[in-house]
Design an enzyme around this catalytic site. Sequence first.
Site, PDB file in Angstrom:
ATOM      1  N   GLY A 135      -8.582  46.381  -1.506  1.00 21.45           N
ATOM      2  CA  GLY A 135      -8.204  47.527  -0.689  1.00 21.45           C
ATOM      3  C   GLY A 135      -6.830  47.316  -0.088  1.00 21.45           C
ATOM      4  O   GLY A 135      -6.350  46.189   0.019  1.00 21.45           O
ATOM      5  N   GLN A 140       0.046  48.226   5.674  1.00 23.37           N
ATOM      6  CA  GLN A 140       0.426  46.965   5.025  1.00 23.37           C
ATOM      7  C   GLN A 140       1.696  47.080   4.180  1.00 23.37           C
ATOM      8  O   GLN A 140       2.274  46.074   3.789  1.00 23.37           O
ATOM      9  CB  GLN A 140      -0.723  46.446   4.155  1.00 23.37           C
ATOM     10  CG  GLN A 140      -1.927  45.981   4.972  1.00 23.37           C
ATOM     11  CD  GLN A 140      -3.084  45.603   4.076  1.00 23.37           C
ATOM     12  OE1 GLN A 140      -3.822  46.454   3.617  1.00 23.37           O
ATOM     13  NE2 GLN A 140      -3.238  44.318   3.794  1.00 23.37           N
ATOM     14  N   CYS A 189      -7.626  39.068   3.059  1.00 19.63           N
ATOM     15  CA  CYS A 189      -6.712  40.178   3.293  1.00 19.63           C
ATOM     16  C   CYS A 189      -5.413  39.921   2.544  1.00 19.63           C
ATOM     17  O   CYS A 189      -4.909  38.797   2.549  1.00 19.63           O
ATOM     18  CB  CYS A 189      -6.449  40.314   4.798  1.00 19.63           C
ATOM     19  SG  CYS A 189      -5.324  41.664   5.210  1.00 19.63           S
ATOM     20  N   GLU A 234     -10.106  48.110   6.189  1.00 14.58           N
ATOM     21  CA  GLU A 234      -8.867  48.874   5.981  1.00 14.58           C
ATOM     22  C   GLU A 234      -8.603  49.831   7.144  1.00 14.58           C
ATOM     23  O   GLU A 234      -7.447  50.058   7.518  1.00 14.58           O
ATOM     24  CB  GLU A 234      -8.916  49.666   4.666  1.00 14.58           C
ATOM     25  CG  GLU A 234      -9.181  48.854   3.409  1.00 14.58           C
ATOM     26  CD  GLU A 234      -8.263  47.655   3.226  1.00 14.58           C
ATOM     27  OE1 GLU A 234      -7.155  47.650   3.787  1.00 14.58           O
ATOM     28  OE2 GLU A 234      -8.676  46.722   2.528  1.00 14.58           O
ATOM     29  N   HIS A 241      -6.745  48.188   9.826  1.00 11.42           N
ATOM     30  CA  HIS A 241      -5.302  48.079   9.585  1.00 11.42           C
ATOM     31  C   HIS A 241      -4.552  49.283  10.166  1.00 11.42           C
ATOM     32  O   HIS A 241      -3.446  49.144  10.672  1.00 11.42           O
ATOM     33  CB  HIS A 241      -5.011  48.020   8.080  1.00 11.42           C
ATOM     34  CG  HIS A 241      -5.138  46.648   7.481  1.00 11.42           C
ATOM     35  ND1 HIS A 241      -4.401  45.572   7.907  1.00 11.42           N
ATOM     36  CD2 HIS A 241      -5.910  46.186   6.457  1.00 11.42           C
ATOM     37  CE1 HIS A 241      -4.718  44.500   7.189  1.00 11.42           C
ATOM     38  NE2 HIS A 241      -5.631  44.838   6.297  1.00 11.42           N
TER      39      HIS A 241
HETATM   40 NI    NI Z   1      -6.493  43.587   4.864  1.00  6.74          NI
END
Ligand code: NI
Length: 178
Positions: A46, A51, A91, A134, A137
């Site tokens: 994912g 990111q 991650c 996710e 994030h």
């Molecule tokens: Ni992650």
Amino acid sequence: MTKFVILEYPDPRLRKKAAPVTVVDDAVRQLVDGMLEAMYASNGVGLAATQVDVQQRVLVLDVSEARNSPMVLINPQILAASGRAITEEGCLSLPGIYDKVSRATQIRFGALDREGRGYEMDAEGLLGVCVQHEMDHLEGVLFVDHLSELKRQLIRRRVDKERRQRSTSGDRLSVPAL
Ligand code: NI
């Protein structure tokens, strides 16, 4: 299309909060496609827009073994959550780091797809964990934030060490990560 670079902990840009997508247009679809490319290239399960330094509420994931079932979650929302279990998470922004995190075992979420159509889905197992990971994030939260301060310090040291090794050997682990 420009290739996305995935930010790595402790990059402060990973702490930025994402804003809702107002309209799912070609620009958003281009973002989605670029994120999928980056996710598959990194062997990730994912990836959140945060990111790749884009502050929009966009996630891509693929929890299939065959790596042929991309999912797109735009403006995702958790509608219901139950149960609690600990699973090991990784991650893409923390290469080589894995640790146990407690999450809801079953969730129901709603989101928009790549065409801007709304849908709802029940998720458990890896998919359920991945959606929760996710979505964190998008709030600037990393899985290590769920761990103790002591563990975070240890991880910080491991990350620094790994980075030094990588810069000398050019090696990098390619294990599935969220
Ligand atoms: Ni992650």
